[in-house]
Enzyme design. Structure first.
Site, PDB file in Angstrom:
ATOM      1  N   GLU A  32       0.855  -1.185   0.000  1.00  0.00           N
ATOM      2  CA  GLU A  32       0.000   0.000   0.000  1.00  0.00           C
ATOM      3  C   GLU A  32       0.890   1.234   0.000  1.00  0.00           C
ATOM      4  OE1 GLU A  32      -3.013   0.031   3.024  1.00  0.00           O
ATOM      5  OE2 GLU A  32      -2.969   2.217   3.198  1.00  0.00           O
ATOM      6  N   GLU A  61      -2.714  11.833   3.000  1.00  0.00           N
ATOM      7  CA  GLU A  61      -3.734  11.663   4.035  1.00  0.00           C
ATOM      8  C   GLU A  61      -3.712  12.913   4.910  1.00  0.00           C
ATOM      9  OE1 GLU A  61      -4.322   7.233   5.370  1.00  0.00           O
ATOM     10  OE2 GLU A  61      -2.171   7.674   5.407  1.00  0.00           O
TER      11      GLU A  61
END
Length: 451
Positions: free
Chosen positions: A145, A150
């Site tokens: 990932e 974010e």
């Protein structure tokens, strides 16, 4: 996003021949999305829908509070932007709604420079916008990932910097467990005040991420064997979502969300550049299987296409199925197995991603013979996860008669829940809870039939 996909049954896939090297001049995008149309392009984007409970990871593995939908209220193209909107509303038992889009089975790539012009919402206390990637091969964390952007972290909230702190991270499997590395940067202005350009550069040596030219994340990935970094040398696909609450924000109840709602994440454009000789790009729509009859496990002539076992497909026995001798329904081979009483059994046919969209509205057909009265399930695995149809003695059996003779079974694809025929990964599966008595199953001539 720290954990998103889990399967109850073993899964591994290899894109294999579906991928091709795609060198390109550094200034020319090899792929881009400008969102200038009137709707979201379904050949590029699909949705994760629900709370994650349907695939065994309630809260999407992160204690998130929203229900993801594919409604225009939560995801749409508007004024040249992709709009992802989080709303405070009761929906299917959840207190919030939002959307999560992905290119799984449609656009995958390895290495390159990826840029996106994004305006994030005011995250306040509880919103969690994310722009990220997952590996197209394997199960998390083995698939890898890459979190490009974010915002809304619990530490940023505590420091009064929720709308200025941006983070990047990677997750992978190291020594049989979950490993991760992440970095944060506090931007000099509120991130939601304007569009920002988020850039990831990914090559065999490094993954680096920047915002408006300021780098905030770096990970060396060249020590593939020593650090177990194989995941970052395989193709990945993109995800865009706006979560509400969850472990990243440190908020696990609806009453703790004070962020302004509705909140909107706007994506103006995305561009991918590739110039490394080992770069790869897979566009799923370019390899759609033509309509007709497709042989999943069949030796018939005149098929529109067929799996080639040992090259682009494998039959995996998951548990408690011993081969037995039996005459096939057609051709020279058949699936013939005995399952012992008291133990679950299952199998699956694994392939690379297959675009079977031409078969939407069609039928899964196969021949089967058995005498068992036990309940079992027939399934298909797509980008949405596993989807099953139950076969219960005395219930609907789609043509199966449990008399020990061959019968054709025909299941409309519409009978499967949340099926993404643009991205099929396991074209046929069988599973059952522990039977009370031994079970013998014979399966042959598995076909996908278009309308």
């Amino acid at each position: 996003m720290e954990c998103i996909r889990a399967f109850a049954l073993p899964f591994a896939a290899c894109l294999g021949a579906a991928l091709s090297a795609a060198p390109a001049h550094a200034q020319t995008p090899v792929w881009e999305q400008t969102f200038d149309g009137s709707s979201i392009d379904g050949t590029v984007w699909t949705f994760d829908v629900g709370t994650g409970c349907q695939i065994g990871i309630c809260g999407w593995g992160n204690s998130e509070l929203q229900y993801y939908t594919s409604r225009p209220e939560n995801a749409r193209v508007e004024n040249g932007n992709l709009v992802i909107e989080a709303r405070r509303e009761n929906f299917e038992g959840s207190p919030f709604t939002s959307a999560r889009l992905k290119t799984e089975g449609r656009v995958h790539f390895k290495y390159g420079t990826l840029e996106a012009r994004i305006r994030t919402p005011e995250v306040g206390n509880g919103l969690w916008p994310a722009y990220w990637m997952l590996g197209a091969i394997g199960v998390w964390p083995d698939r890898g990932e890459i979190d490009i952007m974010e915002i809304g972290h619990v530490d940023g909230i505590a420091a009064g910097m929720a709308n200025r702190r941006v983070g990047g991270a990677v997750h992978w499997n190291y020594g049989g467990g979950h490993a991760s590395h992440g970095d944060f940067m506090d931007f000099p202005a509120d991130l939601h005040d304007d569009y920002r350009i988020y850039r990831m550069t990914w090559d065999p040596q490094f993954i680096r991420v920047s915002i408006d030219g300021q780098q905030y994340f770096e990970m060396a990935i060249s020590d593939i064997e020593g650090a177990s970094l194989h995941e970052f040398h395989q193709p990945h696909f993109l995800l865009l979502n706006l979560a509400v609450g969850g472990t990243y924000t440190g908020i696990s109840d609806a009453g703790g969300i004070t962020a302004p709602l509705p909140g909107r994440m706007l994506v103006d454009w995305i561009r991918l550049y590739q110039d490394h000789p080992d770069s790869e790009l897979h566009i799923g729509g370019d390899s759609a299987v033509p309509a007709g009859r497709f042989g999943v496990y069949s030796e018939q002539a005149g098929l529109a296409g067929a799996l080639d076992f040992g090259r682009d497909a494998d039959l995996f026995v998951w548990n408690n199925l011993a081969p037995i001798a039996a005459a096939p329904f057609e051709g020279n081979e058949t699936m013939a197995f005995r399952a012992r009483a008291g133990e679950w059994f299952g199998l699956g046919i694994l392939t690379d991603y297959r675009n079977m969209s031409a078969y939407a509205g069609g039928t899964l057909k196969f021949h089967m013979r058995t005498t068992t009265a036990s309940t079992f399930k027939i399934g298909i695995n797509t980008s949405f996860g596993d989807s099953w149809v139950d076969f219960v003695a005395g219930g609907r059996n789609y043509g199966l008669v449990r008399d020990g003779q061959w019968h054709e079974v025909a299941i409309p694809f519409s009978a499967f829940y949340d099926l993404d025929l643009h991205a099929v990964k396991q074209m046929f599966m069988v599973v059952a809870d522990p039977p009370a008595q031994d079970v013998e199953l014979f399966i042959d001539n598995i076909l996908y039939q278009s309308p």
